[in-house]
Design a protein around this motif. Structure first.
Motif, mmCIF file in Angstrom:
data_model
loop_
_atom_site.group_PDB
_atom_site.id
_atom_site.type_symbol
_atom_site.label_atom_id
_atom_site.label_comp_id
_atom_site.label_asym_id
_atom_site.label_seq_id
_atom_site.Cartn_x
_atom_site.Cartn_y
_atom_site.Cartn_z
ATOM 1 N N ALA A 1 18.878 24.318 -33.654
ATOM 2 C CA ALA A 1 20.272 25.181 -34.032
ATOM 3 C C ALA A 1 19.996 26.571 -34.551
ATOM 4 C CB ALA A 1 20.922 24.318 -35.193
ATOM 5 N N ARG A 2 18.567 26.853 -35.217
ATOM 6 C CA ARG A 2 18.448 27.928 -35.818
ATOM 7 C C ARG A 2 17.953 29.098 -34.746
ATOM 8 N NH1 ARG A 2 17.476 24.565 -40.127
ATOM 9 N NH2 ARG A 2 15.668 23.946 -39.440
ATOM 10 N N MET A 3 17.295 28.466 -33.712
ATOM 11 C CA MET A 3 17.118 29.148 -32.623
ATOM 12 C C MET A 3 18.282 29.753 -31.884
ATOM 13 S SD MET A 3 13.286 27.550 -31.027
ATOM 14 C CE MET A 3 13.582 25.893 -31.393
ATOM 15 N N ILE A 4 19.067 28.866 -31.583
ATOM 16 C CA ILE A 4 20.479 29.142 -30.809
ATOM 17 C C ILE A 4 20.969 30.390 -31.643
ATOM 18 C CG2 ILE A 4 22.616 28.537 -30.162
ATOM 19 C CD1 ILE A 4 20.205 27.703 -28.379
ATOM 20 N N LEU A 5 21.342 30.453 -32.932
ATOM 21 C CA LEU A 5 21.856 31.195 -33.982
ATOM 22 C C LEU A 5 21.192 32.418 -34.180
ATOM 23 C CD1 LEU A 5 23.002 28.693 -36.665
ATOM 24 C CD2 LEU A 5 24.364 29.269 -34.623
ATOM 25 N N TYR A 6 20.009 32.472 -33.806
ATOM 26 C CA TYR A 6 19.116 33.720 -33.895
ATOM 27 C C TYR A 6 19.589 34.424 -32.744
ATOM 28 C CZ TYR A 6 15.429 36.808 -32.204
ATOM 29 O OH TYR A 6 14.609 37.904 -31.878
ATOM 30 N N MET A 7 19.689 33.798 -31.466
ATOM 31 C CA MET A 7 19.747 34.552 -30.339
ATOM 32 C C MET A 7 21.448 35.102 -30.202
ATOM 33 S SD MET A 7 17.267 34.482 -28.106
ATOM 34 C CE MET A 7 17.781 34.402 -26.366
ATOM 35 N N ALA A 8 22.054 34.459 -30.940
ATOM 36 C CA ALA A 8 23.619 35.034 -30.959
ATOM 37 C C ALA A 8 23.647 36.072 -31.923
ATOM 38 C CB ALA A 8 24.710 33.976 -31.588
ATOM 39 N N ILE A 9 22.924 36.266 -32.751
ATOM 40 C CA ILE A 9 22.927 37.587 -33.768
ATOM 41 C C ILE A 9 21.985 38.480 -32.790
ATOM 42 C CG2 ILE A 9 22.176 38.335 -35.760
ATOM 43 C CD1 ILE A 9 24.649 36.843 -36.102
ATOM 44 N N ARG A 10 20.994 38.603 -32.329
ATOM 45 C CA ARG A 10 20.130 39.297 -31.574
ATOM 46 C C ARG A 10 20.667 39.952 -30.544
ATOM 47 N NH1 ARG A 10 18.577 42.655 -29.426
ATOM 48 N NH2 ARG A 10 16.487 43.359 -28.770
ATOM 49 N N TYR A 11 21.203 39.259 -29.729
ATOM 50 C CA TYR A 11 21.906 39.768 -28.462
ATOM 51 C C TYR A 11 23.511 39.798 -28.492
ATOM 52 C CZ TYR A 11 17.125 39.160 -27.367
ATOM 53 O OH TYR A 11 15.447 39.206 -27.413
ATOM 54 N N GLU A 12 23.976 40.931 -28.829
ATOM 55 C CA GLU A 12 25.410 41.084 -29.128
ATOM 56 C C GLU A 12 25.934 42.039 -27.916
ATOM 57 O OE1 GLU A 12 27.135 39.737 -31.154
ATOM 58 O OE2 GLU A 12 26.148 39.807 -33.391
ATOM 59 N N GLY A 13 25.309 42.424 -26.893
ATOM 60 C CA GLY A 13 25.723 42.842 -25.920
ATOM 61 C C GLY A 13 25.728 44.492 -25.665
ATOM 62 N N GLY A 14 25.044 44.925 -26.902
ATOM 63 C CA GLY A 14 25.036 46.235 -27.120
ATOM 64 C C GLY A 14 23.817 47.064 -26.304
ATOM 65 N N ASP A 15 22.961 46.342 -25.733
ATOM 66 C CA ASP A 15 21.482 46.875 -25.508
ATOM 67 C C ASP A 15 21.285 46.444 -24.041
ATOM 68 O OD1 ASP A 15 21.376 44.035 -25.869
ATOM 69 O OD2 ASP A 15 19.553 44.470 -27.213
ATOM 70 N N GLY A 16 22.040 46.278 -23.314
ATOM 71 C CA GLY A 16 22.346 46.092 -21.755
ATOM 72 C C GLY A 16 21.979 44.613 -21.557
ATOM 73 N N TRP A 17 22.080 43.647 -22.436
ATOM 74 C CA TRP A 17 21.813 42.389 -22.199
ATOM 75 C C TRP A 17 23.076 41.438 -22.526
ATOM 76 C CZ3 TRP A 17 17.865 41.106 -19.480
ATOM 77 C CH2 TRP A 17 16.849 41.912 -19.685
ATOM 78 N N PRO A 18 23.368 40.436 -22.063
ATOM 79 C CA PRO A 18 24.576 39.713 -22.344
ATOM 80 C C PRO A 18 24.964 39.480 -23.790
ATOM 81 C CG PRO A 18 23.548 38.561 -20.714
ATOM 82 C CD PRO A 18 22.569 39.523 -21.370
ATOM 83 N N ASP A 19 26.205 39.433 -24.268
ATOM 84 C CA ASP A 19 26.493 39.139 -25.487
ATOM 85 C C ASP A 19 26.515 37.737 -25.748
ATOM 86 O OD1 ASP A 19 27.647 38.782 -28.119
ATOM 87 O OD2 ASP A 19 29.619 39.518 -27.412
ATOM 88 N N LEU A 20 25.507 37.064 -26.371
ATOM 89 C CA LEU A 20 25.145 35.663 -26.517
ATOM 90 C C LEU A 20 26.136 35.064 -27.615
ATOM 91 C CD1 LEU A 20 21.454 35.399 -25.442
ATOM 92 C CD2 LEU A 20 23.590 35.443 -24.044
ATOM 93 N N GLU A 21 26.733 33.985 -27.390
ATOM 94 C CA GLU A 21 27.473 33.416 -28.616
ATOM 95 C C GLU A 21 27.637 31.979 -28.538
ATOM 96 O OE1 GLU A 21 29.423 33.464 -32.174
ATOM 97 O OE2 GLU A 21 28.413 35.100 -31.142
ATOM 98 N N PRO A 22 27.425 31.012 -29.317
ATOM 99 C CA PRO A 22 27.605 29.791 -29.512
ATOM 100 C C PRO A 22 29.130 29.403 -29.533
ATOM 101 C CG PRO A 22 26.823 30.199 -31.822
ATOM 102 C CD PRO A 22 27.035 31.542 -30.877
ATOM 103 N N ASN A 23 29.492 28.154 -28.825
ATOM 104 C CA ASN A 23 30.912 27.823 -29.157
ATOM 105 C C ASN A 23 30.838 26.396 -29.109
ATOM 106 O OD1 ASN A 23 30.527 26.897 -26.143
ATOM 107 N ND2 ASN A 23 31.678 28.392 -25.352
ATOM 108 N N ASP A 24 32.032 25.496 -29.098
ATOM 109 C CA ASP A 24 32.018 24.126 -29.234
ATOM 110 C C ASP A 24 32.373 23.457 -28.080
ATOM 111 O OD1 ASP A 24 31.652 22.907 -31.727
ATOM 112 O OD2 ASP A 24 33.477 21.928 -31.750
ATOM 113 N N SER A 25 31.705 23.885 -26.664
ATOM 114 C CA SER A 25 31.756 23.621 -25.833
ATOM 115 C C SER A 25 30.564 23.001 -25.120
ATOM 116 C CB SER A 25 32.386 24.408 -24.772
ATOM 117 O OG SER A 25 32.389 24.074 -23.351
ATOM 118 N N VAL A 26 30.642 22.210 -24.013
ATOM 119 C CA VAL A 26 29.295 21.758 -23.516
ATOM 120 C C VAL A 26 29.527 21.770 -21.947
ATOM 121 C CG1 VAL A 26 28.216 20.056 -25.091
ATOM 122 C CG2 VAL A 26 30.077 19.191 -23.399
#
Length: 391
Positions: free
Chosen positions: A309-334
């Motif tokens: 869980a904490r690795m996924i949440l880290y990725m969402a905060i680190r990669y917000e779409g402003g540095d050439g990479w996608p804006d990663l975000e967790p959601n409630d879907s599978v």
């Protein structure tokens, strides 16, 4: 007679100086006392990469980011500098890569101090490879010009778990979106690794505390030889906890090589997890006791549910779409497919509460911070921030 008097009064220093002179090519005509006190040149330091402690003086060329890559502008982190004997040097083979640990970053980090480029710096530390290149690591003294100064108050050991208060200063007292913005600004400052460097990083960050020759596999929980990495049956490879197809970032330097979400795992278990989202339930995974999977989700064993869980949440905060990479975000879907989304958020938040950070996870976070990327996973240091941001 003079030589006899020197030999009798300080034999250890004279012998040590002669040995060092022979090893790194200092002319023997220089006196022993002068040799011991004189900083090495970069060329001499590159010729003496055997772990010894030495003082080296050189000119700051830029920020090393890979074995043959040194940034001379657009600096991305405060974690390393490249020194050379000539201020105008362009050949990386004639540069010494110096690790800049937390104690020195406010003065010697190039992101914070870009005007440092071209200035002379003296550093004392271990002459050993850094970025798979001739280097100086774990500096105990750094100064501008040709003389070293005493060490400041020591920073936490790489094996420690203390959280540096100053690191999260910008996030103090914040909640919700303001906390998220502050954390992104903090953790985006990092050294970026190549995909090949990830192998070495994982052998360090995921080392079995009971057997330093092994790593612990994330889902399987198995202790396995560090040297058994690869693509064969029962080898271990690099698991992207945030599946790289969720945002299509591959293994390019950036989110695809961020060690905060890369972990060792059995090849076949890694393949079985594939790019599935995380959720509870399914059939048992034979090679990973305590794990379950079905057509669209994967459930890790209880001991690492919070880690995931904490690795996924880290990725969402680190990669917000402003540095050439996608804006990663967790959601409630599978059913996220190739979208830069990963679920199930409600389950991840529950796992973060259920399985708080243990000693292994805290050590891993510290190791990444001090030895590899220079940034931290804030949810390992402050698990409560997950609910503050995502509710």
């Amino acid at each position: 007679m003079n030589m006899k008097r020197v030999t009798r009064s300080r034999p250890g220093r004279l012998i040590a100086a002669v040995v060092l002179a022979v090893a790194v090519g200092i002319p023997l005509g220089v006196t022993g006392a002068a040799s011991a006190a004189t900083p090495l040149t970069v060329a001499q330091a590159l010729a003496a990469q055997d772990g010894r402690t030495a003082t080296v003086t050189g000119y700051v060329i830029g920020q090393p980011t890979a074995t043959t890559t040194v940034l001379t502008s657009g600096f991305t982190a405060d974690t390393a500098i490249a020194l050379a004997d000539q201020a105008g040097e362009t050949g990386t083979s004639r540069m010494l890569y110096v690790q800049v640990t937390a104690a020195w970053r406010s003065i010697f980090g190039l992101l914070t101090n870009p005007s440092l480029r071209g200035r002379q710096v003296t550093a004392t530390g271990a002459l050993t490879a850094y970025f798979s290149h001739g280097g100086l690591k774990n500096p105990t003294a750094m100064s501008l010009g040709g003389g070293a100064t005493p060490s400041p108050t020591p920073t936490p050991s790489p094996t420690g778990t203390a959280v540096p208060d100053a690191y999260y200063a910008a996030a103090a007292g914040r909640t919700g979106p303001a906390l998220r913005t502050a954390l992104h600004g903090i953790i985006k400052v990092q050294t970026k690794l190549s995909y090949d460097q990830v192998w070495d990083a994982l052998k360090d960050t995921d080392q079995d505390p009971a057997n330093p020759a092994n790593v612990i596999l994330l889902y399987s929980g198995r202790s396995q030889s560090k040297t058994s990495n690869g693509g064969g049956a029962n080898d271990w490879n690099r698991e992207h906890v945030w599946a790289k197809s969720h945002g299509d970032f591959g293994t390019a330097t950036g989110p695809g090589t961020d060690v905060h979400h890369l972990r060792p795992e059995d090849v076949s278990v890694n393949s079985l997890r594939g790019n599935k989202d995380f959720d509870a339930g399914g059939g048992t995974v034979a090679e990973a006791p305590g794990c379950y999977t079905d057509a669209d989700s994967f459930e890790p064993r209880d001991a690492v549910k919070g880690d995931v869980a904490r690795m996924i949440l880290y990725m969402a905060i680190r990669y917000e779409g402003g540095d050439g990479w996608p804006d990663l975000e967790p959601n409630d879907s599978v059913s996220n497919g190739s979208a830069p989304r990963l679920g199930r958020l409600s389950k991840l938040l529950a796992w973060n509460d259920q399985d708080p950070p243990d000693a292994f996870e805290k050590r891993r976070n510290q190791r990444i911070y001090e030895r590899w990327q220079g940034n931290r996973n804030p949810f390992v240091d402050h698990p409560e921030w997950a609910r503050s941001i995502w509710g």
